[in-house]
Design a protein around this motif. Structure first.
Motif, mmCIF file in Angstrom:
data_model
loop_
_atom_site.group_PDB
_atom_site.id
_atom_site.type_symbol
_atom_site.label_atom_id
_atom_site.label_comp_id
_atom_site.label_asym_id
_atom_site.label_seq_id
_atom_site.Cartn_x
_atom_site.Cartn_y
_atom_site.Cartn_z
ATOM 1 N N ILE A 79 0.830 -1.196 0.000
ATOM 2 C CA ILE A 79 0.000 0.000 0.000
ATOM 3 C C ILE A 79 0.871 1.254 0.000
ATOM 4 O O ILE A 79 0.585 2.213 -0.733
ATOM 5 N N ALA A 80 1.942 1.264 0.783
ATOM 6 C CA ALA A 80 2.856 2.417 0.791
ATOM 7 C C ALA A 80 3.474 2.621 -0.590
ATOM 8 O O ALA A 80 3.613 3.754 -1.065
ATOM 9 N N ALA A 81 3.830 1.530 -1.265
ATOM 10 C CA ALA A 81 4.385 1.631 -2.623
ATOM 11 C C ALA A 81 3.343 2.172 -3.597
ATOM 12 O O ALA A 81 3.667 2.977 -4.489
ATOM 13 N N ALA A 82 2.085 1.761 -3.432
ATOM 14 C CA ALA A 82 1.025 2.261 -4.309
ATOM 15 C C ALA A 82 0.801 3.759 -4.090
ATOM 16 O O ALA A 82 0.617 4.507 -5.055
ATOM 17 N N TRP A 83 0.813 4.210 -2.823
ATOM 18 C CA TRP A 83 0.681 5.652 -2.565
ATOM 19 C C TRP A 83 1.878 6.422 -3.138
ATOM 20 O O TRP A 83 1.719 7.530 -3.646
ATOM 21 N N THR A 84 3.053 5.843 -3.080
ATOM 22 C CA THR A 84 4.242 6.481 -3.661
ATOM 23 C C THR A 84 4.078 6.623 -5.172
ATOM 24 O O THR A 84 4.338 7.690 -5.740
ATOM 25 N N ALA A 92 -0.676 16.852 0.314
ATOM 26 C CA ALA A 92 -0.156 16.380 1.601
ATOM 27 C C ALA A 92 -0.818 15.077 2.051
ATOM 28 O O ALA A 92 -0.148 14.227 2.651
ATOM 29 N N VAL A 93 -2.088 14.916 1.775
ATOM 30 C CA VAL A 93 -2.780 13.716 2.242
ATOM 31 C C VAL A 93 -2.154 12.449 1.650
ATOM 32 O O VAL A 93 -1.754 11.548 2.399
ATOM 33 N N PRO A 94 -2.008 12.322 0.318
ATOM 34 C CA PRO A 94 -1.362 11.117 -0.205
ATOM 35 C C PRO A 94 0.106 10.985 0.225
ATOM 36 O O PRO A 94 0.596 9.875 0.430
ATOM 37 N N ILE A 95 0.789 12.114 0.379
ATOM 38 C CA ILE A 95 2.180 12.054 0.847
ATOM 39 C C ILE A 95 2.223 11.445 2.248
ATOM 40 O O ILE A 95 3.035 10.556 2.531
ATOM 41 N N LEU A 96 1.344 11.899 3.133
ATOM 42 C CA LEU A 96 1.299 11.353 4.485
ATOM 43 C C LEU A 96 0.834 9.903 4.489
ATOM 44 O O LEU A 96 1.232 9.119 5.363
ATOM 45 N N LEU A 148 -6.252 0.165 12.143
ATOM 46 C CA LEU A 148 -6.353 1.589 11.827
ATOM 47 C C LEU A 148 -5.839 1.853 10.410
ATOM 48 O O LEU A 148 -6.438 2.631 9.655
ATOM 49 N N ASN A 149 -4.765 1.194 10.033
ATOM 50 C CA ASN A 149 -4.174 1.322 8.704
ATOM 51 C C ASN A 149 -5.200 0.961 7.631
ATOM 52 O O ASN A 149 -5.406 1.707 6.662
ATOM 53 N N ARG A 150 -5.858 -0.177 7.824
ATOM 54 C CA ARG A 150 -6.866 -0.641 6.855
ATOM 55 C C ARG A 150 -8.000 0.368 6.731
ATOM 56 O O ARG A 150 -8.397 0.743 5.624
ATOM 57 N N THR A 151 -8.517 0.828 7.856
ATOM 58 C CA THR A 151 -9.641 1.759 7.859
ATOM 59 C C THR A 151 -9.286 3.071 7.171
ATOM 60 O O THR A 151 -10.047 3.567 6.332
ATOM 61 N N ILE A 152 -8.144 3.628 7.514
ATOM 62 C CA ILE A 152 -7.738 4.912 6.930
ATOM 63 C C ILE A 152 -7.480 4.771 5.436
ATOM 64 O O ILE A 152 -7.878 5.633 4.648
ATOM 65 N N ASN A 153 -6.839 3.688 5.017
ATOM 66 C CA ASN A 153 -6.588 3.497 3.584
ATOM 67 C C ASN A 153 -7.879 3.324 2.807
ATOM 68 O O ASN A 153 -8.007 3.856 1.702
ATOM 69 N N LEU A 154 -8.845 2.596 3.368
ATOM 70 C CA LEU A 154 -10.135 2.447 2.685
ATOM 71 C C LEU A 154 -10.827 3.800 2.536
ATOM 72 O O LEU A 154 -11.350 4.132 1.462
ATOM 73 N N ALA A 155 -10.808 4.596 3.591
ATOM 74 C CA ALA A 155 -11.489 5.894 3.560
ATOM 75 C C ALA A 155 -10.802 6.871 2.613
ATOM 76 O O ALA A 155 -11.447 7.489 1.752
ATOM 77 N N VAL A 156 -9.489 7.013 2.737
ATOM 78 C CA VAL A 156 -8.773 8.019 1.935
ATOM 79 C C VAL A 156 -8.763 7.635 0.454
ATOM 80 O O VAL A 156 -9.007 8.485 -0.408
ATOM 81 N N ALA A 157 -8.516 6.378 0.145
ATOM 82 C CA ALA A 157 -8.509 5.965 -1.267
ATOM 83 C C ALA A 157 -9.896 6.149 -1.889
ATOM 84 O O ALA A 157 -10.010 6.605 -3.036
ATOM 85 N N ALA A 158 -10.945 5.831 -1.137
ATOM 86 C CA ALA A 158 -12.308 6.023 -1.656
ATOM 87 C C ALA A 158 -12.607 7.503 -1.885
ATOM 88 O O ALA A 158 -13.244 7.868 -2.874
ATOM 89 N N LEU A 159 -12.134 8.364 -0.992
ATOM 90 C CA LEU A 159 -12.351 9.807 -1.161
ATOM 91 C C LEU A 159 -11.546 10.381 -2.327
ATOM 92 O O LEU A 159 -11.981 11.342 -2.963
ATOM 93 N N TYR A 160 -10.387 9.804 -2.608
ATOM 94 C CA TYR A 160 -9.538 10.347 -3.663
ATOM 95 C C TYR A 160 -9.962 9.934 -5.069
ATOM 96 O O TYR A 160 -9.512 10.537 -6.046
ATOM 97 N N ILE A 161 -10.822 8.964 -5.213
ATOM 98 C CA ILE A 161 -11.307 8.618 -6.565
ATOM 99 C C ILE A 161 -12.091 9.784 -7.160
ATOM 100 O O ILE A 161 -11.761 10.247 -8.258
ATOM 101 N N PRO A 162 -13.110 10.342 -6.496
ATOM 102 C CA PRO A 162 -13.787 11.500 -7.093
ATOM 103 C C PRO A 162 -12.883 12.731 -7.194
ATOM 104 O O PRO A 162 -13.016 13.505 -8.141
ATOM 105 N N LEU A 217 2.661 10.064 -10.077
ATOM 106 C CA LEU A 217 1.720 10.417 -11.145
ATOM 107 C C LEU A 217 1.078 11.775 -10.881
ATOM 108 O O LEU A 217 0.986 12.620 -11.774
ATOM 109 N N TYR A 218 0.629 11.979 -9.667
ATOM 110 C CA TYR A 218 -0.029 13.224 -9.278
ATOM 111 C C TYR A 218 0.877 14.425 -9.564
ATOM 112 O O TYR A 218 0.451 15.416 -10.150
ATOM 113 N N ILE A 219 2.119 14.310 -9.151
ATOM 114 C CA ILE A 219 3.072 15.415 -9.330
ATOM 115 C C ILE A 219 3.409 15.609 -10.808
ATOM 116 O O ILE A 219 3.435 16.735 -11.299
#
Length: 154
Positions: free
Chosen positions: A28-33, A79-83, A95-109, A38-40
């Motif tokens: 998951i950390a590699a995917a956020w990286t 900052a959110v994806p960086i963190l 906590l890791n699972r919950t936060i990743n599910l929430a943030v990734a779902a929010l970042y799709i739209p 891509l974002y940048i």
């Protein structure tokens, strides 16, 4: 000499590669990286669009004024994806699972909205970048959703 013979008896082309199981936090950390790269780069390559720098110098980006609110919002969106890279590697599993599910779902739209107002001449560029970003977010969602569980101990 014995080790040399053992090594040459099983050349690399005929041996089986070792496939180690990577911890889900690392995946998951590699995917956020990857998402951040891509974002940048999408933002960076947008600077090459004709007229983009003129609009930027005039104080607008996609019809938004580049004042303090825009800059703070842009920093937050970055900052959110960086963190999430750090959090994905360090938080406890639940906590890791919950936060990743929430943030990734929010970042799709959010990712899809980033192409709003773009011209059709750059549709391939934005379709490719958004498609790749959404695929990475889907990978994060799938990895977090299917997080391996340990059997309960009595």
């Amino acid at each position: 000499m014995r080790t040399l013979r053992a090594h040459t008896a099983n050349p690399p082309s005929q041996s089986t590669l070792e496939d180690l199981r990577m911890p889900v936090q690392v995946k998951i950390a590699a995917a956020w990286t990857s998402f951040m790269f891509l974002y940048i780069y999408v933002d960076y390559l947008a600077l090459y669009k004709p007229g983009f720098l003129d609009d930027l110098l005039a104080g607008t980006v996609h019809e938004f004024d580049t004042g303090p609110t825009f800059v703070a919002l842009a920093l937050t969106l970055m900052a959110v994806p960086i963190l999430m890279i750090l959090l994905s590697a360090t938080l406890p599993a639940r906590l890791n699972r919950t936060i990743n599910l929430a943030v990734a779902a929010l970042y799709i739209p959010v990712t899809v909205f980033n192409a709003a107002g773009e011209t059709w001449s750059y549709s391939y560029f934005y379709a490719l970048s958004i498609g790749l970003e959404v695929l990475l977010l889907a990978f994060i969602l799938r990895s977090a959703w299917t997080w391996p569980r340990q059997p309960a101990t009595a």
